[in-house]
Design an enzyme around this catalytic site. Structure first.
Site, PDB file in Angstrom:
ATOM      1  CB  SER A 104      46.220  35.874  32.832  1.00 44.74           C
ATOM      2  OG  SER A 104      45.651  36.519  33.936  1.00 44.74           O
TER       3      SER A 104
ATOM      4  CB  THR B 161      41.115  41.902  33.411  1.00 44.26           C
ATOM      5  OG1 THR B 161      41.619  42.579  34.574  1.00 44.26           O
ATOM      6  CG2 THR B 161      41.845  42.411  32.179  1.00 44.26           C
TER       7      THR B 161
ATOM      8  CE  LYS C 221      37.956  41.698  36.645  1.00 45.92           C
ATOM      9  NZ  LYS C 221      38.640  41.358  37.878  1.00 45.92           N
TER      10      LYS C 221
ATOM     11  CG  ASN D  89      36.941  36.697  37.294  1.00 42.46           C
ATOM     12  OD1 ASN D  89      35.987  35.996  37.634  1.00 42.46           O
ATOM     13  ND2 ASN D  89      38.188  36.391  37.546  1.00 42.46           N
TER      14      ASN D  89
ATOM     15  CG  ASP E 119      38.543  38.561  40.299  1.00 40.74           C
ATOM     16  OD1 ASP E 119      39.581  37.986  39.918  1.00 40.74           O
ATOM     17  OD2 ASP E 119      37.962  39.429  39.630  1.00 40.74           O
TER      18      ASP E 119
HETATM   19  O1  SKM Z   1      45.533  40.832  35.069  1.00 41.46           O
HETATM   20  C1  SKM Z   1      45.005  39.729  34.841  1.00 41.46           C
HETATM   21  O2  SKM Z   1      45.533  38.901  34.087  1.00 41.46           O
HETATM   22  C2  SKM Z   1      43.733  39.390  35.484  1.00 41.46           C
HETATM   23  C3  SKM Z   1      43.316  40.152  36.561  1.00 41.46           C
HETATM   24  C4  SKM Z   1      42.011  39.957  37.216  1.00 41.46           C
HETATM   25  O3  SKM Z   1      41.122  40.955  36.757  1.00 41.46           O
HETATM   26  C5  SKM Z   1      41.417  38.575  36.975  1.00 41.46           C
HETATM   27  O4  SKM Z   1      40.056  38.569  37.353  1.00 41.46           O
HETATM   28  C6  SKM Z   1      41.543  38.132  35.515  1.00 41.46           C
HETATM   29  O5  SKM Z   1      41.086  36.790  35.406  1.00 41.46           O
HETATM   30  C7  SKM Z   1      42.987  38.210  35.028  1.00 41.46           C
END
Ligand code: SKM
Ligand code: ATP
Ligand code: MG
Length: 411
Positions: A15, A52, A56, A77, A92
């Site tokens: 991210s 994450t 959540k 999220n 998501d």
């Molecule tokens: O692994 C990650 O960086 C993420 C995974 C998801 O849960 C996404 O919802 C979150 O915004 C970022």
């Protein structure tokens, strides 16, 4: 702006890199234990955060407002701090919908089997509904409106789409697959929300059937873009989203060259390496180094089965690399396992050349007749396993350029 991600373990998260590319903002990782989550939120020392696994649901208890979609999903999220009030969203779901649209899949009025019952599966269920589809949740321990895997197979006729929202098939368990695609007679597409590997075994099996499929990297980028729009109050330009996906793919995706003996795999691989700066691995050369003899001598001394076992072991080793070029031996397609592992992070290019020639270095194509026979036996496999087909009848430079261009056009 103070932005970042909260979760339990974040070492593998992409991210920070994605948000950096999308909005050029610093984006931190806050690894929090169960007890630290609520105090962190109550301190409100951030502009916006993503949330994450496994927090959540937990974060919802301290938010001032929750969007209707996030409320319905039961998971948040993305949290925005607006003048001390915390607003929760679920991007998501937006990410999933964008992924499906970009993959050219049309779910309106169609049934989709959604594998899984966790947060990701709930976001997918909402996404399918918002796209006009009819989602059915499939779980190993079904309750309420869920069905079991057995029930899904029994009513397979009904499903046009299959969506994996479980972690099955995720790195490092890449030989696992959550469902048997052979059972389904009317599937139009497969979506796997797993982003690592780029192509799960489930998606590989779909590609072998010529069925549209997509992995989860796009969803990860699109959910981030939706979060950034909330963080900044401005839509992220599409070109930036595309460039971000392109960069992530270029860094991680291997280029795997397959094709008949003497079609030019080794030469084109070297040229590609020169043009793109990526490292080149030539499987036959590496095997010859390993054996300390030529491939022909290896065949003569130990037989083909011995060679193939070594080839598969090397394929597995190279498949774990990212962003490299792999030139395969002509017979790589004889074992489906080779192609599954090489496809995990690879875009597979079938190189075709008009002027193939017999070669004493290659034991299975040492004369014209065997070369011709080999082509008839293998062309269907080259076709089935390749994502892209490129002719190598001009210069090596032209062929390499054409490959890079065709790969760049893929998402
Ligand atoms: O692994 C990650 O960086 C993420 C995974 C998801 O849960 C996404 O919802 C979150 O915004 C970022
Ligand atoms: N585009 C091209 N222009 C000119 N010569 C080419 C071109 N592509 C390949 N060749 C020539 O064809 C021969 C076979 O090429 P290469 O060894 O790269 O094929 P390969 O697919 O790796 O074969 P193998 O499966 O036997 O390893 C080489 O002599 C190479 O120089
Ligand atoms: Mg070669």
């Amino acid at each position: 702006m103070k932005l970042g991600l909260i979760g339990k373990t974040l070492g593998h998260s992409w991210s920070w890199q994605i948000h950096d590319m999308l909005i050029h903002e610093h984006y931190q990782n806050w690894e929090l234990s169960e007890d630290e989550v609520i105090p962190f939120l109550e301190k409100k020392d951030f502009t916006g955060i993503n949330v994450t696994i496994p927090y959540k649901e937990k974060v919802m208890t301290v938010l001032d407002e929750i969007s209707p979609t996030a409320e319905k999903i039961g998971a948040v999220n993305c949290i925005i701090n607006r003048d001390g009030r915390l607003y929760g969203y679920n991007t998501d779901c937006d990410g999933f919908m964008e992924l499906v649209k970009t993959a050219g899949m049309h779910m309106e009025g169609k049934h989709a089997a959604v594998l899984g019952s966790g947060g990701a599966a709930k976001a997918v269920m909402a996404g399918v509904s918002q796209l006009g589809g009819i989602p059915v949740m499939v779980s190993r321990h079904p309750h309420d409106d869920m069905i079991s895997y057995q029930q899904m197979y029994a009513m397979q006729n009904r499903f046009s789409f299959l969506v994996n929202a479980t972690p099955v098939g995720m790195f490092p368990h890449m030989d696992e697959t959550p469902a048997d695609l052979d059972v389904f007679e009317h599937l139009e597409g497969v979506v796997d929300v797993v982003a690592n590997p780029l192509r799960t075994k489930l998606c590989f099996q779909a590609s072998c059937k010529g069925m549209p499929s997509t992995g989860g990297l796009g969803m990860l980028v699109y959910q981030a873009a939706a979060a950034d729009a909330l963080f900044t109050g401005q839509k992220v330009p599409q070109e930036r989203i595309d460039a971000c996906l392109g960069t992530l793919l270029k860094e991680r995706r291997n280029i795997v060259l397959i094709g008949m003996p003497t079609s030019g795999k080794s030469s084109v691989a070297q040229m590609l390496g020169k043009q793109s700066g990526q490292q080149v691995y030539d499987m036959d050369t590496l095997l010859e180094q390993q054996f300390g003899t030529s491939i022909r001598t290896c065949f003569e001394t130990h037989g083909e089965a011995y060679f193939r076992a070594k080839e598969t072991r090397l394929a597995r080793e190279l498949a774990s690399k990212e962003g490299v070029i792999i030139s395969c031996g002509g017979g790589i397609i004889k074992n489906p396992e080779n192609m599954q592992v090489l496809s995990q992070h690879g875009v597979v290019v079938w190189l075709q050349r008009n002027s193939l020639f017999p070669s004493s270095d290659r034991p299975l194509s040492a004369d014209e007749a065997s070369l011709k026979k080999l082509y008839e036996q293998r062309r269907g496999l080259y076709e089935m396993y390749s994502d892209i087909q490129v002719e190598n009848n001009g210069t090596l430079e032209d062929t390499a350029e054409q490959i890079l261009k065709k790969i760049g056009e893929r998402k």
